[in-house]
Design an enzyme around this catalytic site. Structure first.
Site, PDB file in Angstrom:
ATOM      1  N   CYS A 151       0.786  -1.229   0.000  1.00 54.94           N
ATOM      2  CA  CYS A 151       0.000   0.000   0.000  1.00 54.94           C
ATOM      3  C   CYS A 151       0.821   1.284   0.000  1.00 54.94           C
ATOM      4  O   CYS A 151       0.583   2.163  -0.827  1.00 54.94           O
ATOM      5  CB  CYS A 151      -0.977  -0.001   1.171  1.00 54.94           C
ATOM      6  SG  CYS A 151      -0.278  -0.533   2.729  1.00 54.94           S
ATOM      7  N   HIS A 172      -1.872   6.552   4.926  1.00 54.78           N
ATOM      8  CA  HIS A 172      -0.673   5.707   5.016  1.00 54.78           C
ATOM      9  C   HIS A 172       0.501   6.268   4.221  1.00 54.78           C
ATOM     10  O   HIS A 172       1.275   5.524   3.624  1.00 54.78           O
ATOM     11  CB  HIS A 172      -0.980   4.281   4.576  1.00 54.78           C
ATOM     12  CG  HIS A 172      -0.125   3.257   5.288  1.00 54.78           C
ATOM     13  ND1 HIS A 172      -0.157   1.916   5.005  1.00 54.78           N
ATOM     14  CD2 HIS A 172       0.816   3.393   6.269  1.00 54.78           C
ATOM     15  CE1 HIS A 172       0.696   1.264   5.772  1.00 54.78           C
ATOM     16  NE2 HIS A 172       1.300   2.145   6.547  1.00 54.78           N
TER      17      HIS A 172
END
Length: 545
Positions: free
Chosen positions: A38, A99
């Protein structure tokens, strides 16, 4: 609408809204993420550049940002597509997972925060969802290391207790001062690691609205309704002007937080339940666009940041999805299962409906595409690896502008694909592949996730060669003895690799061991550190369902 995490193929599940979206638009069957995890994949998506160019990939085993209180993140000098659209007068919003880091040097500098990267509004997780966010789940972060640290702490404690008893019974003549020093050492050792790993829910599982922390720790059971409410509200607030909304779902990421309305609804267990709930959320957001009369003036895009997480299992249940005919999964930078993701575009009246394109495309292509549509200009002082997709989507050209795509695992180049347009061949070479555990599996079940380097990989010389147009499953590598073009293809791809490497420049490594370490002075906190606790949402989320 942006990428979600751990998505696999969902065609066999009940996903009427995603299916309808594809029916009304263009479906890309060879849509490729720039990384199989990710953090680097999202960095590439946001900047239109391979993550190695921004320092957002790693040379070590820690290949994503590890803590909300770490110093690594998307560098402030990177220009996201949100910043370009913001400069063009768009109101920009990010709802969901980020993130990409928060702070650099102090708790409130927000150098990596979405608001510093072109978003006018942010609501969601600055970090990422994980098992540690749900009390009922076993720990996930550094599980092996934490087990060892706990064992060492218990061993030290037992040694201190043994020494104290031996001293009291006269078996040893060691002084109480030495025993006390040993006890203090044990306490300090325990405190040094438990202060971070013992409070992961409070340090990482948080929700923010802009710079304000709204939940610490987050109440995972109501996150779905909160994210949906925020997305619909953003559309309502900005319906009269140009806007960019990036909805980054926490679905379908382990621990697969699913509301009671969808539990047990799917034939495919908890993972299927979670996928179907995400599809329902997609439908609610599309309904909001339609009801505001925005459908024909809105480009809608649906994708994922990487393939399914094959090693995520609960007993015999598959919790991380499956990747169909494609080999490998999350964490594997070369195999198709780790990087081939859904790609759907819808824009009624501008893009054709019910259209399938098999050409190689990339998540990095979103960057120049939306910049072009907004009338913006991509930065001229850096390499942009994405290509404007509009000519391909509208059918004015038949082939992708990508001749080569480079597939990294961390900072290590594992594979390259070459789209030989004149012949229709789609060559792919693998220089490095992970060693599956067990060997006949398609994942690294013994490790938890496949590595990029070291003893867990195999280097191939000559490299493995496949023609994906004939063998999309990468099942049978072509051999020099049976493939007459073997040497020619390998030579051409190696020349492309050399040309590509000449465009790379040294940059600070955002995922270095120092940058991914937990730093108490950078920890987002809604109270007075270390007393970080708040709940500013209460029960306000539930009516949205």
């Amino acid at each position: 609408m942006g990428p979600c995490s751990h998505r696999a193929l969902v065609a066999s599940m009940w996903t009427p809204n995603i299916d309808h979206l594809a029916k009304e638009g263009v479906k890309l069957t060879q849509h490729i993420a720039a990384a199989p995890l990710c953090t680097p994949s999202r960095a590439a998506f946001l900047t239109g550049r391979y993550p190695i160019r921004s320092g957002m990939d790693a040379t070590n085993d820690y290949r994503v940002i590890q803590w909300a209180g770490a110093s690594g993140g998307l560098p402030p000098n990177e220009t996201t597509f949100a910043k370009i659209l913001q400069q063009q007068g768009y109101i920009t919003g990010l709802i969901g997972k980020w993130h990409q880091g928060v702070n650099c040097e102090s708790r409130n500098d927000y150098c990596h925060h979405p608001l510093n990267h072109g978003f006018d509004y942010f609501y969601g997780m600055p970090f990422s969802l994980m098992n540690d966010c749900q009390i009922t789940q076993p720990p996930e972060k550094d599980r092996v290391l934490r087990t060892k640290l706990w064992l060492y702490s218990q061993t030290i404690g037992l040694a201190v207790l043994t020494l104290a008893i031996a001293r009291l019974t006269g078996l040893v003549s060691v002084t109480w001062k030495i025993i006390t020093c040993f006890a203090w050492f044990g306490f300090l050792f325990f405190a040094s690691w438990f202060s971070s790993y013992g409070f992961i829910r409070y340090w990482d599982c948080i929700m923010m609205r802009n710079h304000e922390i709204t939940e610490q720790p987050m109440v995972v059971e109501r996150t779905t309704s909160l994210i949906l409410r925020e997305a619909v509200s953003f559309i309502e607030r900005n319906k009269h002007g140009p806007f960019l909304l990036f909805v980054s779902f926490l679905h379908v990421h382990t621990p697969l937080i699913t509301t009671e309305l969808f539990l047990g609804k799917s034939r495919y267990g908890l993972y299927g339940d979670n996928v179907e709930e995400m599809d329902w959320m997609v439908g609610r957001i599309l309904d909001a666009i339609d009801k505001k009369g925005l459908k024909n003036t809105t480009l809608t895009y649906f994708s994922s940041d990487h393939g399914g997480f094959l090693e995520a299992q609960g007993g015999k249940a598959q919790l991380g999805g499956w990747n169909g005919i494609y080999k490998g999964g999350k964490g594997m930078g070369g195999w198709e299962g780790g990087i081939r993701v859904p790609g759907i575009f819808r824009w009624p009246g501008v893009l054709p409906a019910d259209t399938v394109i098999d050409e190689p495309t990339s998540l990095m292509d979103i960057y120049p595409t939306v910049a072009y549509l907004a009338g913006g200009i991509v930065p001229q002082d850096r390499v942009i690896d994405g290509r404007n997709l509009m000519p391909l989507l509208q059918g004015s050209i038949q082939h992708s502008e990508h001749e080569f795509l480079f597939h990294y695992c961390g900072m290590y180049l594992h594979a390259v694909r070459w789209h030989q347009k004149d012949s229709g061949a789609l060559w792919k070479v693998h220089y490095v592949t992970p060693i599956f555990q067990p060997e006949d599996a398609r994942a690294c079940y013994g490790r938890g996730i496949c590595p990029c380097f070291g003893e867990g990989v195999t280097h191939h010389d000559p490299p493995l060669l496949f023609d994906l147009s004939r063998d999309p499953s990468e099942a049978k590598p072509l051999l020099p003895a049976t493939e007459p073009l073997f040497d020619t293809v390998i030579s051409r791809i190696e020349r492309a690799v050399q040309e590509h490497r000449q465009t790379l420049t040294p940059v600070p490594q955002q995922l270095s061991l120092y940058n991914i370490m937990w730093k108490p002075w950078l920890q987002p906190c809604c109270g007075t550190f270390p007393f970080c606790w708040c709940d500013k949402e209460g029960d306000s989320a539930h009516p949205a369902l």
